[in-house]
Design an enzyme around this catalytic site. Sequence first.
Site, PDB file in Angstrom:
ATOM      1  N   GLY A 250     -23.689 -27.298   6.335  1.00 48.26           N
ATOM      2  CA  GLY A 250     -23.717 -26.748   7.668  1.00 48.26           C
ATOM      3  C   GLY A 250     -25.037 -26.639   8.408  1.00 48.26           C
ATOM      4  O   GLY A 250     -24.983 -26.195   9.361  1.00 48.26           O
ATOM      5  N   GLU A 287     -24.420 -29.892   0.213  1.00 49.17           N
ATOM      6  CA  GLU A 287     -23.306 -30.621   0.827  1.00 49.17           C
ATOM      7  C   GLU A 287     -23.689 -30.960   2.381  1.00 49.17           C
ATOM      8  O   GLU A 287     -22.875 -30.740   3.188  1.00 49.17           O
ATOM      9  CB  GLU A 287     -21.863 -30.059   0.687  1.00 49.17           C
ATOM     10  CG  GLU A 287     -21.353 -29.939  -0.830  1.00 49.17           C
ATOM     11  CD  GLU A 287     -20.087 -29.060  -0.884  1.00 49.17           C
ATOM     12  OE1 GLU A 287     -19.625 -28.708   0.295  1.00 49.17           O
ATOM     13  OE2 GLU A 287     -19.603 -29.168  -1.745  1.00 49.17           O
ATOM     14  N   GLY A 289     -23.893 -32.521   6.041  1.00 54.70           N
ATOM     15  CA  GLY A 289     -23.290 -33.647   6.519  1.00 54.70           C
ATOM     16  C   GLY A 289     -24.132 -33.978   7.710  1.00 54.70           C
ATOM     17  O   GLY A 289     -24.884 -34.975   8.018  1.00 54.70           O
ATOM     18  N   ARG A 290     -23.774 -33.197   9.205  1.00 51.93           N
ATOM     19  CA  ARG A 290     -24.354 -33.439  10.074  1.00 51.93           C
ATOM     20  C   ARG A 290     -25.840 -33.517  10.382  1.00 51.93           C
ATOM     21  O   ARG A 290     -26.338 -34.241  10.823  1.00 51.93           O
ATOM     22  CB  ARG A 290     -24.181 -32.109  11.090  1.00 51.93           C
ATOM     23  CG  ARG A 290     -24.513 -32.313  12.540  1.00 51.93           C
ATOM     24  CD  ARG A 290     -24.351 -30.656  13.217  1.00 51.93           C
ATOM     25  NE  ARG A 290     -22.904 -30.311  13.002  1.00 51.93           N
ATOM     26  CZ  ARG A 290     -22.137 -30.081  13.567  1.00 51.93           C
ATOM     27  NH1 ARG A 290     -22.026 -30.995  14.669  1.00 51.93           N
ATOM     28  NH2 ARG A 290     -20.971 -29.427  13.337  1.00 51.93           N
ATOM     29  N   TYR A 330     -15.026 -28.836  21.401  1.00 48.38           N
ATOM     30  CA  TYR A 330     -15.966 -27.434  21.349  1.00 48.38           C
ATOM     31  C   TYR A 330     -16.877 -27.190  22.864  1.00 48.38           C
ATOM     32  O   TYR A 330     -17.734 -26.229  22.467  1.00 48.38           O
ATOM     33  CB  TYR A 330     -16.656 -27.866  20.038  1.00 48.38           C
ATOM     34  CG  TYR A 330     -16.575 -28.420  18.987  1.00 48.38           C
ATOM     35  CD1 TYR A 330     -15.533 -27.497  18.298  1.00 48.38           C
ATOM     36  CD2 TYR A 330     -16.914 -29.304  18.467  1.00 48.38           C
ATOM     37  CE1 TYR A 330     -15.063 -28.298  17.079  1.00 48.38           C
ATOM     38  CE2 TYR A 330     -16.600 -29.984  17.328  1.00 48.38           C
ATOM     39  CZ  TYR A 330     -15.798 -29.512  16.442  1.00 48.38           C
ATOM     40  OH  TYR A 330     -15.353 -29.929  15.415  1.00 48.38           O
ATOM     41  N   CYS A 356      -6.833 -40.101  30.885  1.00 49.14           N
ATOM     42  CA  CYS A 356      -5.930 -39.031  32.011  1.00 49.14           C
ATOM     43  C   CYS A 356      -5.958 -37.662  31.438  1.00 49.14           C
ATOM     44  O   CYS A 356      -4.779 -37.305  31.020  1.00 49.14           O
ATOM     45  CB  CYS A 356      -4.694 -39.950  32.029  1.00 49.14           C
ATOM     46  SG  CYS A 356      -4.833 -41.599  32.791  1.00 49.14           S
ATOM     47  N   GLU A 357      -7.037 -37.088  31.560  1.00 51.56           N
ATOM     48  CA  GLU A 357      -7.059 -35.372  31.031  1.00 51.56           C
ATOM     49  C   GLU A 357      -8.169 -35.071  31.685  1.00 51.56           C
ATOM     50  O   GLU A 357      -9.156 -35.681  31.819  1.00 51.56           O
ATOM     51  CB  GLU A 357      -7.076 -35.379  29.646  1.00 51.56           C
ATOM     52  CG  GLU A 357      -6.243 -36.236  28.546  1.00 51.56           C
ATOM     53  CD  GLU A 357      -5.160 -35.261  28.412  1.00 51.56           C
ATOM     54  OE1 GLU A 357      -4.889 -33.998  28.931  1.00 51.56           O
ATOM     55  OE2 GLU A 357      -4.079 -35.702  27.998  1.00 51.56           O
ATOM     56  N   TYR A 384     -19.533 -36.574  13.305  1.00 55.82           N
ATOM     57  CA  TYR A 384     -18.466 -35.983  13.970  1.00 55.82           C
ATOM     58  C   TYR A 384     -18.092 -36.629  15.255  1.00 55.82           C
ATOM     59  O   TYR A 384     -17.854 -36.283  16.367  1.00 55.82           O
ATOM     60  CB  TYR A 384     -18.363 -34.469  14.173  1.00 55.82           C
ATOM     61  CG  TYR A 384     -18.668 -33.755  12.843  1.00 55.82           C
ATOM     62  CD1 TYR A 384     -17.686 -33.791  11.889  1.00 55.82           C
ATOM     63  CD2 TYR A 384     -19.861 -33.065  12.489  1.00 55.82           C
ATOM     64  CE1 TYR A 384     -17.739 -33.158  10.722  1.00 55.82           C
ATOM     65  CE2 TYR A 384     -20.027 -32.789  11.153  1.00 55.82           C
ATOM     66  CZ  TYR A 384     -19.142 -32.746  10.326  1.00 55.82           C
ATOM     67  OH  TYR A 384     -19.457 -32.012   9.211  1.00 55.82           O
TER      68      TYR A 384
HETATM   69  C1  LIG Z   1     -17.653 -30.295   6.816  1.00 59.97           C
HETATM   70  C2  LIG Z   1     -18.427 -29.519   5.272  1.00 59.97           C
HETATM   71  C3  LIG Z   1     -19.608 -29.877   4.770  1.00 59.97           C
HETATM   72  C4  LIG Z   1     -20.565 -30.325   5.713  1.00 59.97           C
HETATM   73  O1  LIG Z   1     -20.967 -29.701   7.005  1.00 59.97           O
HETATM   74  P1  LIG Z   1     -21.834 -30.099   8.069  1.00 59.97           P
HETATM   75  O2  LIG Z   1     -22.037 -29.229   8.883  1.00 59.97           O
HETATM   76  O3  LIG Z   1     -21.661 -31.470   8.517  1.00 59.97           O
HETATM   77  O4  LIG Z   1     -23.310 -30.378   7.322  1.00 59.97           O
HETATM   78  C5  LIG Z   1     -19.866 -29.305   3.587  1.00 59.97           C
HETATM   79  N1  LIG Z   1     -18.965 -28.924   2.652  1.00 59.97           N
HETATM   80  C6  LIG Z   1     -17.549 -28.655   3.035  1.00 59.97           C
HETATM   81  C7  LIG Z   1     -16.857 -28.081   2.267  1.00 59.97           C
HETATM   82  C8  LIG Z   1     -17.394 -28.987   4.521  1.00 59.97           C
HETATM   83  O5  LIG Z   1     -16.000 -28.816   4.695  1.00 59.97           O
END
Ligand SMILES: *Cc1c(COP(=O)(O)O)cnc(C)c1O
Length: 434
Positions: A250, A287, A289-290, A330, A356-357, A384
């Site tokens: 996150g 964990e 991601g982004r 978003y 077309c939106e 994403y």
């Molecule tokens: C989406 C997600 C993440 C990663 O979130 P980011 O904002 O991309 O870092 C980590 N853990 C879980 C369970 C998620 O659903």
Amino acid sequence: MVNAIPSLLGFSEKNGQWFAEGISLRKLTQDFGTPLYVYSKEAICSAYRAYDSACIRPDGTRRARIHYAMKANSNLAVLDELKQLGAGFDLVSGGELARALHIGADPKSLVFAGVGKSSAEIENALRVGVKCINVESIPELQRINAIAKTMNLRAPISLRVNPDVDANTHPYISTGLKDNKFGIAYYEVLKTYREAALLPQIDVIGIDCHIGSQITSTSPYLDALDKVLDLITQLQREGIKIHHLDLGGGLGIDYGGESPPNITEFTNTLLNRVEERGFCHLEVLLEPGRSLVGNAGILLTQVEYLKTGVDKNFCIVNAAMNDLMRPTLYEAYHAIVPIHVSQAKPNCYDVVGPVCESGDWLGKDRVLAVNEGDILAILSAGAYGFVMASNYNTRGRAAEVMVDGNEAYLVRQRETPESLYENERTINQASALK
Ligand SMILES: *Cc1c(COP(=O)(O)O)cnc(C)c1O
């Protein structure tokens, strides 16, 4: 609206030309066409190393492990680079499990999250032997217990705690409030652990929380962390042993004006808190991601038409909401920059796609000096982006390229129109096949 250009590692401007590592973006569009996703291998790897080095103590022992949340960008090339650096993976579907196994990830490096795991997904995850299933509800816990019984094994689980903290992010990407669908409500967690500990086919091994995405300050994490550490203390008093703490992902990125904590500082702050509170032997999982891939990717698109009007000017480009959904979904901001200097007169445009939106826009009120045929780079599109792409309007999904130094690799081909309907049949054709 913010208008800053985020500083992107792996992408640079030299003499009015933009480059991905050693290759000019114009060359990439000539070789691979547009719309085109471009990822920098170096940018991904250096973000990973920033996390990983904060996870290792000066004496070489490990304080935490990184499980890349692959839903942010699950291209096999991205997964493979991260696997080679030692990453594990966070999965949210059976499809993602298949991808992880396809690149040869060790099942013991996989954690499986998600509120709606099907029986087939649970069975498959148990069969391959994932490290942990993160359980998000009491009915799910019971279902896992029943499936493990038929398979004659014990299922390793964590409960995903909903700590009820406000991550101060967009409501669609906030997950740790009591009104969100995710996790087990804080007040029910202890009771659920006691129940889990009594289930014969369940092996309680950890605790998990993930409070949201694009979070730009450390304080909600510390609030959640403290609440989860309190739970662990209580569980240990009751004889329920917790081996690992999964803090989720996150951490936000700079899309154009945000100033999230840097990865090293952020990771150190969290891990120091864990140790200060005396949990030195707890295995910690992160964990992200982004924050690993978001600013390691851009989307290149060509200007089709400049449509000027009394109140609004439109810069109509060949990428659309089906390629990059975040603005539509978003109202997310992505910086947009021309990849070469133009003699055109600067003008204020809404940058929109051909779909077309009216919701099909990529940027609003952007001052751009562009002509028809010019190439624009939509920045911070590595997370994403492609993974949320659709085929709406029968548009093939864009090609993806990964740049490594002076080499560019086509890591996913552009979809052809034929490939979009190859699994469809008219009633006549379908009945002939019966
Ligand atoms: C989406 C997600 C993440 C990663 O979130 P980011 O904002 O991309 O870092 C980590 N853990 C879980 C369970 C998620 O659903």
